[in-house]
Structure formats: structure tokens, C-alpha cells
Design an enzyme around this catalytic site. Structure first.
Site, PDB file in Angstrom:
ATOM      1  N   ASP A 101       0.868  -1.180   0.000  1.00 24.17           N
ATOM      2  CA  ASP A 101       0.000   0.000   0.000  1.00 24.17           C
ATOM      3  C   ASP A 101       0.905   1.230   0.000  1.00 24.17           C
ATOM      4  O   ASP A 101       1.773   1.364   0.872  1.00 24.17           O
ATOM      5  CB  ASP A 101      -0.844  -0.048   1.282  1.00 24.17           C
ATOM      6  CG  ASP A 101      -1.796   1.122   1.417  1.00 24.17           C
ATOM      7  OD1 ASP A 101      -1.558   2.187   0.814  1.00 24.17           O
ATOM      8  OD2 ASP A 101      -2.778   0.972   2.162  1.00 24.17           O
ATOM      9  N   ILE A 102       0.711   2.124  -0.933  1.00 22.25           N
ATOM     10  CA  ILE A 102       1.636   3.255  -1.064  1.00 22.25           C
ATOM     11  C   ILE A 102       1.551   4.208   0.133  1.00 22.25           C
ATOM     12  O   ILE A 102       2.525   4.889   0.448  1.00 22.25           O
ATOM     13  CB  ILE A 102       1.423   3.998  -2.398  1.00 22.25           C
ATOM     14  CG1 ILE A 102       2.682   4.814  -2.723  1.00 22.25           C
ATOM     15  CG2 ILE A 102       0.189   4.874  -2.369  1.00 22.25           C
ATOM     16  CD1 ILE A 102       2.914   5.021  -4.166  1.00 22.25           C
TER      17      ILE A 102
ATOM     18  N   ASN B 279      -5.846  13.639 -10.973  1.00 20.62           N
ATOM     19  CA  ASN B 279      -6.500  14.109 -12.210  1.00 20.62           C
ATOM     20  C   ASN B 279      -6.081  15.551 -12.463  1.00 20.62           C
ATOM     21  O   ASN B 279      -5.556  16.224 -11.577  1.00 20.62           O
ATOM     22  CB  ASN B 279      -8.025  13.955 -12.112  1.00 20.62           C
ATOM     23  CG  ASN B 279      -8.581  14.593 -10.862  1.00 20.62           C
ATOM     24  OD1 ASN B 279      -8.465  15.800 -10.645  1.00 20.62           O
ATOM     25  ND2 ASN B 279      -9.155  13.780  -9.984  1.00 20.62           N
TER      26      ASN B 279
ATOM     27  N   GLY C 179      -9.573   5.513  -5.827  1.00 20.20           N
ATOM     28  CA  GLY C 179      -8.323   4.790  -6.061  1.00 20.20           C
ATOM     29  C   GLY C 179      -7.197   5.255  -5.152  1.00 20.20           C
ATOM     30  O   GLY C 179      -7.406   5.582  -3.974  1.00 20.20           O
TER      31      GLY C 179
ATOM     32  N   ASP D  51      -5.496   7.969  -5.308  1.00 17.72           N
ATOM     33  CA  ASP D  51      -5.648   9.396  -4.979  1.00 17.72           C
ATOM     34  C   ASP D  51      -6.467   9.548  -3.685  1.00 17.72           C
ATOM     35  O   ASP D  51      -6.068  10.268  -2.750  1.00 17.72           O
ATOM     36  CB  ASP D  51      -6.356  10.075  -6.162  1.00 17.72           C
ATOM     37  CG  ASP D  51      -6.223  11.592  -6.174  1.00 17.72           C
ATOM     38  OD1 ASP D  51      -5.515  12.132  -5.315  1.00 17.72           O
ATOM     39  OD2 ASP D  51      -6.841  12.224  -7.056  1.00 17.72           O
TER      40      ASP D  51
ATOM     41  N   SER E  95      -2.379   5.461 -14.065  1.00 15.05           N
ATOM     42  CA  SER E  95      -3.299   5.294 -15.214  1.00 15.05           C
ATOM     43  C   SER E  95      -3.885   3.896 -15.399  1.00 15.05           C
ATOM     44  O   SER E  95      -4.717   3.708 -16.280  1.00 15.05           O
ATOM     45  CB  SER E  95      -2.655   5.720 -16.548  1.00 15.05           C
ATOM     46  OG  SER E  95      -2.565   7.125 -16.645  1.00 15.05           O
ATOM     47  N   THR E  96      -3.448   2.895 -14.604  1.00 11.70           N
ATOM     48  CA  THR E  96      -3.935   1.530 -14.886  1.00 11.70           C
ATOM     49  C   THR E  96      -5.176   1.137 -14.086  1.00 11.70           C
ATOM     50  O   THR E  96      -5.608  -0.009 -14.140  1.00 11.70           O
ATOM     51  CB  THR E  96      -2.837   0.464 -14.659  1.00 11.70           C
ATOM     52  OG1 THR E  96      -2.514   0.417 -13.266  1.00 11.70           O
ATOM     53  CG2 THR E  96      -1.595   0.762 -15.474  1.00 11.70           C
ATOM     54  N   GLY E  97      -5.746   2.095 -13.333  1.00  9.48           N
ATOM     55  CA  GLY E  97      -6.990   1.824 -12.616  1.00  9.48           C
ATOM     56  C   GLY E  97      -8.154   2.419 -13.385  1.00  9.48           C
ATOM     57  O   GLY E  97      -8.485   1.988 -14.494  1.00  9.48           O
TER      58      GLY E  97
HETATM   59  N1  AR6 Z   1      -1.511   1.826  -2.858  1.00 17.44           N
HETATM   60  C1  AR6 Z   1      -0.998   1.502  -4.062  1.00 17.44           C
HETATM   61  N2  AR6 Z   1      -1.737   1.396  -5.195  1.00 17.44           N
HETATM   62  C2  AR6 Z   1      -3.063   1.615  -5.076  1.00 17.44           C
HETATM   63  C3  AR6 Z   1      -3.687   1.968  -3.855  1.00 17.44           C
HETATM   64  C4  AR6 Z   1      -2.843   2.072  -2.710  1.00 17.44           C
HETATM   65  N3  AR6 Z   1      -3.346   2.407  -1.520  1.00 17.44           N
HETATM   66  N4  AR6 Z   1      -5.024   2.108  -4.088  1.00 17.44           N
HETATM   67  C5  AR6 Z   1      -5.226   1.857  -5.398  1.00 17.44           C
HETATM   68  N5  AR6 Z   1      -4.056   1.542  -5.996  1.00 17.44           N
HETATM   69  P1  AR6 Z   1      -6.235   4.606  -9.917  1.00 17.44           P
HETATM   70  P2  AR6 Z   1      -5.629   6.072 -12.431  1.00 17.44           P
HETATM   71  C6  AR6 Z   1      -3.766   1.173  -7.397  1.00 17.44           C
HETATM   72  O1  AR6 Z   1      -7.609   4.327 -10.409  1.00 17.44           O
HETATM   73  O2  AR6 Z   1      -5.961   4.904 -13.262  1.00 17.44           O
HETATM   74  C7  AR6 Z   1      -8.743   8.874  -9.295  1.00 17.44           C
HETATM   75  O3  AR6 Z   1     -10.091   9.088  -9.070  1.00 17.44           O
HETATM   76  C8  AR6 Z   1      -4.887   0.641  -8.243  1.00 17.44           C
HETATM   77  O4  AR6 Z   1      -5.157  -0.710  -7.897  1.00 17.44           O
HETATM   78  O5  AR6 Z   1      -6.063   5.058  -8.526  1.00 17.44           O
HETATM   79  O6  AR6 Z   1      -4.383   6.870 -12.747  1.00 17.44           O
HETATM   80  C9  AR6 Z   1      -7.973  10.149  -9.623  1.00 17.44           C
HETATM   81  O7  AR6 Z   1      -8.505  11.258  -8.941  1.00 17.44           O
HETATM   82  C10 AR6 Z   1      -4.272   0.777  -9.637  1.00 17.44           C
HETATM   83  O8  AR6 Z   1      -3.385  -0.329  -9.891  1.00 17.44           O
HETATM   84  O9  AR6 Z   1      -5.499   5.748 -10.849  1.00 17.44           O
HETATM   85  C11 AR6 Z   1      -8.146  10.261 -11.097  1.00 17.44           C
HETATM   86  O10 AR6 Z   1      -9.369  10.889 -11.426  1.00 17.44           O
HETATM   87  C12 AR6 Z   1      -3.413   2.037  -9.513  1.00 17.44           C
HETATM   88  O11 AR6 Z   1      -3.339   2.324  -8.105  1.00 17.44           O
HETATM   89  C13 AR6 Z   1      -8.160   8.837 -11.573  1.00 17.44           C
HETATM   90  O12 AR6 Z   1      -8.581   8.051 -10.448  1.00 17.44           O
HETATM   91  C14 AR6 Z   1      -3.961   3.265 -10.230  1.00 17.44           C
HETATM   92  O13 AR6 Z   1      -5.389   3.280 -10.179  1.00 17.44           O
HETATM   93  C15 AR6 Z   1      -6.788   8.357 -11.981  1.00 17.44           C
HETATM   94  O14 AR6 Z   1      -6.873   7.062 -12.488  1.00 17.44           O
END
Ligand code: AR6
Length: 181
Positions: free
Chosen positions: A18-19, A32, A40, A42, A125-127
Site C-alpha cells: 500500500d503506497i 486528475n 483509487g 488518490d 493510469s492503470t486503474g
Molecule cells: N496503494 C498503491 N496502489 C493503489 C492503492 C494504494 N493504496 N489504491 C489503489 N491503488 P487509480 P488512475 C492502485 O484508479 O488509473 C482517481 O479518481 C490501483 O489498484 O487510482 O491513474 C484520480 O482522482 C491501480 O493499480 O489511478 C483520477 O481521477 C493504480 O493504483 C483517476 O482516479 C492506479 O489506479 C486516476 O486514475
């Protein structure tokens, strides 16, 4: 669980964790372009860091273009700084790769400017943004490895992957990484 390689005197590491728990000097956030917070990683970083992160973002920045990054303090996190990077929403266009690489590179440039020697990144970007993990992991690791080859001021770059599929994909990409002699 972890996998790592050395690049010069620096380390490039991939872990499943967990980051928000990282003790690196900085952590990257997948933000964003409105810097408005979200779900996610963020959401997790803002919850763990506390309200000072959003207060600082609002006071100092009017958003951040895709492919770029801004920095705040780490609030209640162990990390002293958060680098809010904006990756692209996946569209299938060749621009996606350039923008994703730029989000990591600009984050590392902020580290160099601030004399930060260790940073943990999530998989930007992969979520929610839908970037396929295989492709995104290669871009992420190649970009930061190239940066480390040229900037030995950064001693540790750690990718922190939340779920095991993403972690395994990054481990495979790390093994395939081709470093110039
Ligand atoms: N620690 C590490 N990785 C994590 C954690 C954590 N605690 N929680 C989630 N991830 P995403 P994006 C992973 O969707 O695709 C937001 O609403 C997750 O499993 O967080 O860049 C922002 O405000 C995935 O592998 O980011 C933007 O609007 C990775 O983090 C948008 O989402 C990225 O997933 C950005 O989307």
C-alpha cells in the site's frame, strides 16, 4: 514480496503493498488534471495524508496538465512529499505512451530539483484511467530506468503495486527491462 535491480548505485524496486505506508522521502499519486481528489490511490493518499494536501493543492496550483506533476507536503504520511502526477486516460492513441512516460519523468525532475533521493510510485493510469497494465508497466519501468541512468542523485525508485496481478505484471516487465551497457 519484492523484486529489484541496480542501476549504477541506485535501486529500482517492485513491491506489492500500500503506497500510503511507504517510508520513502516522496510518494507519487495518480491524480486528475483538476487536482480535485478522487477514488483509487488518490483517495487513499488524501485520506492518509489528511486535509493539508488538498489545502496546499488549492492554494498553490490551478490544476495540472496531463503528463505533468506538482508537489505538496506529505501531511500525516511518513513520506515528506507527495508528487501528484497526472497520467492519461487510455485512448489507444500513440500519444498515451508519451503522456504516461512524461508523468513519471516530470515527477522525477521535481525530485531532483528538491534533492529527494527516494520515491515510491503507484501504477499511474492503470486503474480508473484504463491503461492496460502490460503496456503501462513497460513504459513506467523504462522511463524511470532511463532517468536513473542519467541522474544518480535518486537512490531508490520503488513501484508499489496494490493487487497481485499488477504486481506480477511489473515483476515480469522488470525482468524484461533492457538496460544499455
Ligand atoms: N496503494 C498503491 N496502489 C493503489 C492503492 C494504494 N493504496 N489504491 C489503489 N491503488 P487509480 P488512475 C492502485 O484508479 O488509473 C482517481 O479518481 C490501483 O489498484 O487510482 O491513474 C484520480 O482522482 C491501480 O493499480 O489511478 C483520477 O481521477 C493504480 O493504483 C483517476 O482516479 C492506479 O489506479 C486516476 O486514475
Amino acid at each position: 514480496m519484492a523484486a529489484k535491480i541496480n542501476i549504477g548505485k541506485s535501486t529500482l524496486e517492485v513491491v506489492q503493498s500500500d503506497i500510503t505506508l511507504q517510508d520513502t522521502e516522496a510518494v507519487g499519486n495518480a491524480a486528475n488534471s483538476a487536482l480535485a481528489g478522487g477514488g483509487g490511490v488518490d483517495g487513499a493518499i488524501h485520506r492518509a495524508g489528511g486535509p493539508s494536501l488538498m489545502a496546499e493543492l488549492k492554494a498553490r496550483y490551478k490544476g495540472c496538465p496531463t503528463g505533468s506533476a506538482v508537489m505538496t507536503g506529505g501531511g500525516n504520511l511518513k513520506a515528506k512529499y507527495v508528487i501528484h502526477a497526472v497520467g492519461p486516460r487510455y485512448s489507444g492513441s500513440p500519444k498515451d505512451a508519451a503522456l504516461l512516460g512524461a508523468a513519471y519523468r516530470e515527477s522525477l525532475e521535481l525530485c531532483s530539483q528538491q534533492n529527494i533521493s527516494s520515491i515510491a510510485f503507484p501504477s499511474i493510469s492503470t486503474g480508473v484511467y484504463g491503461y492496460p497494465v502490460e503496456e503501462a508497466s513497460r513504459i513506467a519501468l523504462n522511463t524511470v530506468a532511463n532517468y536513473l541512468e542519467r541522474h544518480q542523485d535518486i537512490k531508490l525508485i520503488r513501484f508499489v503495486l496494490f493487487d497481485s496481478r499488477t504486481y506480477q505484471t511489473y515483476v515480469a516487465a522488470l525482468k524484461e527491462l533492457v538496460l544499455p551497457e
